[in-house]
Design a protein around this motif. Structure first.
Motif, PDB file in Angstrom:
ATOM      1  N   ALA A  91       0.820  -1.215   0.000  1.00 59.53           N
ATOM      2  CA  ALA A  91       0.000   0.000   0.000  1.00 59.53           C
ATOM      3  C   ALA A  91       0.851   1.262   0.000  1.00 59.53           C
ATOM      4  N   ARG A  95       1.583   3.863  -3.183  1.00 54.39           N
ATOM      5  CA  ARG A  95       1.233   5.268  -2.945  1.00 54.39           C
ATOM      6  C   ARG A  95       2.426   6.166  -3.295  1.00 54.39           C
ATOM      7  N   SER A 112      -2.151  -6.000  -9.303  1.00 57.06           N
ATOM      8  CA  SER A 112      -2.847  -6.409  -8.086  1.00 57.06           C
ATOM      9  C   SER A 112      -3.302  -7.862  -8.208  1.00 57.06           C
ATOM     10  N   LEU A 142      -5.637  -4.323  -1.674  1.00 52.89           N
ATOM     11  CA  LEU A 142      -6.754  -3.423  -1.964  1.00 52.89           C
ATOM     12  C   LEU A 142      -6.399  -1.998  -1.569  1.00 52.89           C
ATOM     13  N   ALA A 143      -5.728  -1.835  -0.439  1.00 53.55           N
ATOM     14  CA  ALA A 143      -5.290  -0.501  -0.020  1.00 53.55           C
ATOM     15  C   ALA A 143      -4.345   0.100  -1.057  1.00 53.55           C
ATOM     16  N   GLU A 145      -4.345  -0.609  -4.322  1.00 54.17           N
ATOM     17  CA  GLU A 145      -5.164  -0.217  -5.473  1.00 54.17           C
ATOM     18  C   GLU A 145      -5.768   1.167  -5.264  1.00 54.17           C
ATOM     19  N   ARG A 146      -6.363   1.355  -4.097  1.00 58.85           N
ATOM     20  CA  ARG A 146      -7.051   2.616  -3.824  1.00 58.85           C
ATOM     21  C   ARG A 146      -6.076   3.785  -3.778  1.00 58.85           C
ATOM     22  N   ALA A 147      -4.890   3.546  -3.235  1.00 61.04           N
ATOM     23  CA  ALA A 147      -3.885   4.610  -3.197  1.00 61.04           C
ATOM     24  C   ALA A 147      -3.496   5.036  -4.610  1.00 61.04           C
ATOM     25  N   LEU A 149      -5.309   4.619  -7.459  1.00 60.70           N
ATOM     26  CA  LEU A 149      -6.431   5.203  -8.193  1.00 60.70           C
ATOM     27  C   LEU A 149      -6.832   6.577  -7.674  1.00 60.70           C
ATOM     28  N   ASP A 150      -6.530   6.854  -6.400  1.00 56.58           N
ATOM     29  CA  ASP A 150      -6.870   8.153  -5.804  1.00 56.58           C
ATOM     30  C   ASP A 150      -5.754   9.183  -5.939  1.00 56.58           C
ATOM     31  N   SER A 151      -4.652   8.818  -6.571  1.00 61.45           N
ATOM     32  CA  SER A 151      -3.458   9.663  -6.573  1.00 61.45           C
ATOM     33  C   SER A 151      -3.502  10.813  -7.570  1.00 61.45           C
TER      34      SER A 151
END
Length: 301
Positions: A91, A95, A112, A142-143, A145-147, A149-151
Motif C-alpha cells: 500500500a 502510494r 494487483s 486493496l489498499a 489499489e485505492r492509493a 487510483l486516488d493519486s
C-alpha cells in the motif's frame, strides 16, 4: 516498442523479470528493472528520485516514460501475523510510486490480485464487482489499489491470479519437486481459479503500456483463460512432467488448513481487458504447455 522508457520496480522477481526481458527483446528504448535491494518502494525519497530519473532519461531520448510496478509482498500466510510489513510494500509503496508518477506525469501500471475479492462468486469476477478481501494480504493489496487510483496519476490497476514462471518459487515448481519425492500427492480440489504464466501476463502489461492513450476503464483483469482447481492444475503439471496424473488426488480446504484464508472461487473475467482492445491471455492449459516448452528446466528446478 522503441519509444518506451520503462521503470520496473520488483524487476528481479517472477513477473518483473519477464517484463524487463520481454521489453528489452522487443527493443524498448530504455529499461531499468531494479530489485528491492536497489529500489525500496517504501522509501518515498528513493522512489521520487527513480521516477524523476526515468522522466529525465525519457525526455532526453525522446521516449515515453512508463512505470510497471511488479513489486509486492506476496507471502500470503506470513501477512496474517505481519500485516504492517505487507501494508508497507503493498500500500505505502504503490502510494509513493503513484505520487511520484503524478508529479512527473509518468504513466503507472500497478499489478494487483484476485485476493481483493471474497471468493464466493459463481461466475468470473469483473473489475467493477464488489471487493471484500478475507485476509491480510488481500486487504493490503486493496489498499494499494485505492492509493494508486486516488493519486491523480495516469494509472491503471491490473489484477491477476495464480501466477507462475521461471523465476522464484511458485506452485508449478513445488509440484515438480514433489513429483520426484512422493508416490502419491493430495492437492486441494475445492478452490477454483485461473493459472497465469508470468510471461503471458508480462506481454499483456507491455501491450497496455504501449497504448498511446490508456483505456477509459482504470481497473482491468488479465489472467489465464478458463478455470481449474489446484487439483486440476497439479494434474496438468504432472502431465507436462511426463508423470502419471492419477498420482494426484483431490482433498478439501479443510484437509489442508493454512493461516490465511484462500478464496474458494477467484476466476477473473478478461471481458473488460478485451473490450479495451487488448489481447486476452491464452487459455491456462495452453499456456502451461508453452511454459514447459520454453522454460521447462527452470520450472523443474
Amino acid at each position: 516498442m522503441t519509444d518506451f522508457a520503462l521503470l520496473v520496480p520488483g524487476g528481479r522477481g517472477q513477473l518483473g523479470s519477464d517484463v524487463s526481458a520481454l521489453a528489452e527483446s522487443a527493443g524498448a528504448g530504455f529499461v531499468h528493472a531494479p530489485g528491492s535491494a536497489e529500489l525500496d518502494i517504501t522509501d518515498a525519497e528513493a522512489v521520487a528520485d527513480a521516477v524523476s530519473s526515468l522522466a529525465a532519461t525519457a525526455h532526453d531520448a525522446g521516449l515515453r516514460p512508463v512505470v510497471v510496478n511488479t513489486a509486492a509482498y506476496t507471502a500470503v500466510d506470513a501477512a496474517e501475523t505481519d500485516e504492517a510489513a505487507a501494508l508497507a510494500v503493498n500500500a505505502d509503496g504503490p502510494r509513493n510510486l503513484a505520487a511520484a508518477c503524478a508529479k512527473q506525469r509518468v504513466r503507472l501500471l500497478h499489478v494487483s490480485t484476485d485476493y481483493v475479492f471474497p471468493g464466493d462468486a459463481t461466475r468470473p469476477y469483473e473489475p467493477g464487482d464488489e471487493v471484500g478481501p478475507r485476509g491480510a494480504y488481500g486487504r493490503t493489496k486493496l489498499a494499494g489499489e485505492r492509493a494508486v487510483l486516488d493519486s491523480g496519476a495516469a494509472a491503471w490497476v491490473v489484477r491477476t491470479a495464480w501466477v507462475y514462471g521461471a523465476v522464484g518459487a511458485n506452485f508449478v515448481k513445488t509440484m515438480a519437486k514433489l513429483e520426484g519425492q512422493r508416490d502419491q500427492l493430495s492437492v486441494v480440489g475445492d478452490q477454483v481459479g485461473c493459472p497465469t504464466w508470468s510471461a503471458d501476463l508480462a506481454r499483456g502489461l507491455l501491450e497496455l503500456a504501449a497504448r498511446a492513450e490508456g483505456p477509459r476503464q482504470r481497473v482491468l483483469h488479465a489472467a489465464g483463460g478458463g478455470e481449474t482447481s489446484w487439483f486440476g492444475f497439479a494434474r496438468a503439471i504432472f502431465e507436462e512432467l511426463g508423470a502419471d496424473p492419477t498420482r494426484v488426488s483431490p482433498c478439501t480446504t479443510e484437509d489442508f488448513p493454512r493461516p490465511a484464508p484462500r478464496p474458494a472461487y477467484s476466476v477473473l473475467s478478461q471481458r473488460a481487458w478485451q473490450e479495451a482492445g487488448l489481447t486476452p491471455l491464452r487459455p491456462w492449459r495452453e499456456a502451461l504447455a508453452a511454459a514447459f516448452a520454453e522454460c521447462g528446466p527452470a520450472l523443474r528446478s
